[in-house]
Design an enzyme around this catalytic site. Structure first.
Site, PDB file in Angstrom:
ATOM      1  N   GLU A 347       0.764  -7.674  -5.544  1.00 37.36           N
ATOM      2  CA  GLU A 347      -0.280  -8.602  -5.981  1.00 37.36           C
ATOM      3  C   GLU A 347       0.135  -9.471  -7.177  1.00 37.36           C
ATOM      4  O   GLU A 347      -0.643  -9.660  -8.109  1.00 37.36           O
ATOM      5  CB  GLU A 347      -1.562  -7.824  -6.318  1.00 37.36           C
ATOM      6  CG  GLU A 347      -2.157  -7.152  -5.101  1.00 37.36           C
ATOM      7  CD  GLU A 347      -3.341  -6.263  -5.419  1.00 37.36           C
ATOM      8  OE1 GLU A 347      -4.339  -6.372  -4.685  1.00 37.36           O
ATOM      9  OE2 GLU A 347      -3.287  -5.456  -6.352  1.00 37.36           O
TER      10      GLU A 347
HETATM   11  C1  ACM Z   1      -1.966  -2.020  -4.218  1.00 36.62           C
HETATM   12  O1  ACM Z   1      -2.924  -1.425  -3.684  1.00 36.62           O
HETATM   13  N1  ACM Z   1      -2.170  -3.130  -4.907  1.00 36.62           N
HETATM   14  C2  ACM Z   1      -0.611  -1.519  -4.114  1.00 36.62           C
END
Ligand code: ACM
Length: 537
Positions: A347
């Site tokens: 992310e």
């Molecule tokens: C994640 O759940 N951002 C690895």
């Protein structure tokens, strides 16, 4: 409570004819009629989680008694480790049985006998358990196998053995042989100690719970936007300031290096490898808030106590960023006896793709420089994973081409599909804790898939194992951890351990149901899924 229901064991030799058995049958009928507990029942050998690789029931049971001795001969390092495991088991059994159960280095054929050796084909974690009238003998090439054999023995005893006060017994272990070894080398659980901080004692409690099911890897998510949880001497404000809050604005916390060493020691005594994660270049607000110079604009943002993701990034062009990473990784690698160091990489929505690739190149090189193997979330496969790197898959489809390509090129995968084994997903719309962005994940949904056939066009040999992550945006107590992990974590353990031939929902739900009384005896809060035939429900 009491002994779980036992489906008829398969292959058990018929003991005598009906006439010889008649007195016993009458006796049991009388017992049932009188309402007295049926104390003769015994857990069938295969009735455990994870399902063992091979079971051959037969012969008389072993009965733990006041005279039982736990024998662990040998003076090697492995023998000493096995004695630690034996002392742990004795620590569980002594209060409930009321027996002394001494652990001795003296050899002998009676009692509970732990032996190093046997069939080398059992590998680093396999074991054989033979139960008969005279003894329960566990043989394994390594202490880890003896440890797992003891976990099996524990589950073969009545659930009341887990209680802290004396119980009536008897303490029978069904006769026969289990020969067992894991399907996958990596069987993990992740705890997010950043969104909410969990103390050393809380981590130890979770470790105790995961090792019951032969989990061998504890991944600690040590940093995120909401908190930095590990002391770093060369950048002290990371912990003292960056660790000073959490989601919702509570006081947060961090592990001193001694705290962290205590977790490592406790984990190692239970055959767990700890994988520390410092998430980067995103998920870094706690670090950016602690040191203004890490920001591209030189201005430290405030601490963050919300639950958004994707808004923070280390400053990829600045040299100081790599001084920082070098120091953090060096200090963490010095602390870490395990092979792996996880650098996150998920992310990174505030980092351009070009910057992301450049950053991950440099970060991976630093991990290599300090002798550790890189683990990253599977977005790492969209950059250039170094040789030997491990990617942790957390998608929901198993079809991402860059993951498939990376696996083809040799990157090993740890599977944590979010719609299967993200332990923070709600079970259903009424679950009071957790998130639901990957859907609701009931027990069957969590269990009923094959890690060896999950990623498109990718053979089982590319799969290092499975891991159940537990993100803690909504979780702040041990009860919360337990309610989300149980009963799904044992399913993760079974996916990681049991052979594909044993993967069967109907068998699993019966064996899982039998764990309920054990969790009650241990004070583990768990979700009473309607999909599981819990005893007495
Ligand atoms: C994640 O759940 N951002 C690895």
């Amino acid at each position: 409570m009491g002994v779980p229901p036992s489906p008829p064991p398969q292959g058990r030799p018929v003991e005598g004819n009906l006439v010889r058995r008649l007195p016993k049958l009458l006796c049991s009928l009388l017992l049932v009629a009188s309402g007295a507990p049926d104390t003769r029942s015994v857990t069938p050998l295969g009735q455990i989680v994870p399902a063992p690789a091979s079971v051959r029931p037969g012969g008389e049971p072993y009965v733990i008694s006041a005279r039982t001795v736990i024998r662990v001969p040998g003076q090697s390092r492995e023998a000493r480790k096995a004695r630690t495991a034996a002392e742990q088991l004795a620590g569980v059994l002594r209060p409930s049985t009321g027996y002394r159960l001494p652990v001795t280095t003296r050899g002998g054929r009676d009692g509970i006998v732990l032996k190093l050796g046997g069939d080398r084909g059992l590998g680093a974690e396999g074991y054989r358990l033979d139960s008969s009238r005279a003894s329960v003998t566990i043989i394994a090439p390594k202490a880890a196998g003896l440890f797992y054999g003891l976990q099996t023995l524990r589950q073969l005893l009545p659930a009341s053995v887990e209680k802290a006060e004396r119980q009536p017994g008897p303490w029978k272990v069904a006769g026969g042989t289990i020969t067992d070894e894991p399907r996958f080398a990596y069987r993990g659980a992740m705890l997010d100690v950043s969104r909410h901080f969990f103390t050393v004692e809380q981590v130890k409690r979770y470790i105790d719970q995961m090792t019951l099911y032969k989990i061998n890897t504890l991944h600690l998510h040590l940093s995120d936007d909401q908190g930095w949880r590990i002391a770093v001497d060369s950048w002290p404000r990371l912990a003292t300031y960056g660790g000073s809050t959490q989601v919702g604005g509570g006081p947060g916390g961090y592990y001193t290096k001694d705290d962290y060493r205590e977790i490592l020691r406790y984990a190692a005594d239970r055959q767990l490898e700890v994988v520390p994660e410092i998430d980067m270049p995103g998920h870094t607000n706690a670090a950016l808030a602690s040191y203004a110079e890490l920001n591209c604009n030189g201005v430290a943002p405030p601490l963050y106590t919300g639950t958004d993701v994707g808004f923070s990034s280390l400053c990829v062009p600045k040299d100081v960023t790599y001084d920082f990473i070098d120091d953090v990784v060096r200090e963490l690698a010095e602390l870490t006896p395990g092979r792996y160091l996880h650098i996150g990489g998920d992310e990174a929505h505030s980092t351009s793709h070009e910057d992301y690739v450049a950053f991950m190149d440099k970060a991976q090189a630093v991990v290599g420089k300090y002798g550790k193997t890189v683990v990253g979330w599977h977005q790492l496969t969209g950059a250039k994973p170094v040789k030997g790197a491990v990617a942790q898959y957390w998608g929901t489809a198993g079809t991402e081409q860059e993951v498939v390509d990376a696996a083809k090129a040799g990157t090993k995968l740890v599977l944590s599909p979010a719609n299967r084994i993200y332990l923070d997903m709600k079970y259903n719309e009424n679950t009071p804790l957790g998130l639901s962005w990957a859907g609701y994940v009931e027990v069957r949904q969590s269990y009923d898939w094959d890690p060896g056939a999950y990623i498109k066009d990718t053979p089982s040999s590319a799969i290092l194992g499975v891991e159940g992550p537990l993100w803690s945006e909504t979780l702040s107590t041990s009860d919360h951890i337990e309610f989300m992990a149980f009963p799904r974590l044992p399913g993760v353990a079974e996916l990681g351990w049991a052979p594909p031939s044993a993967h069967d929902w109907e068998s699993y739900r019966t064996r899982l149901a039998a764990q309920g009384p054990r969790w009650e005896a241990l004070g583990i809060d768990y979700y009473r899924s309607p999909q599981v035939p819990w005893p007495g429900k």
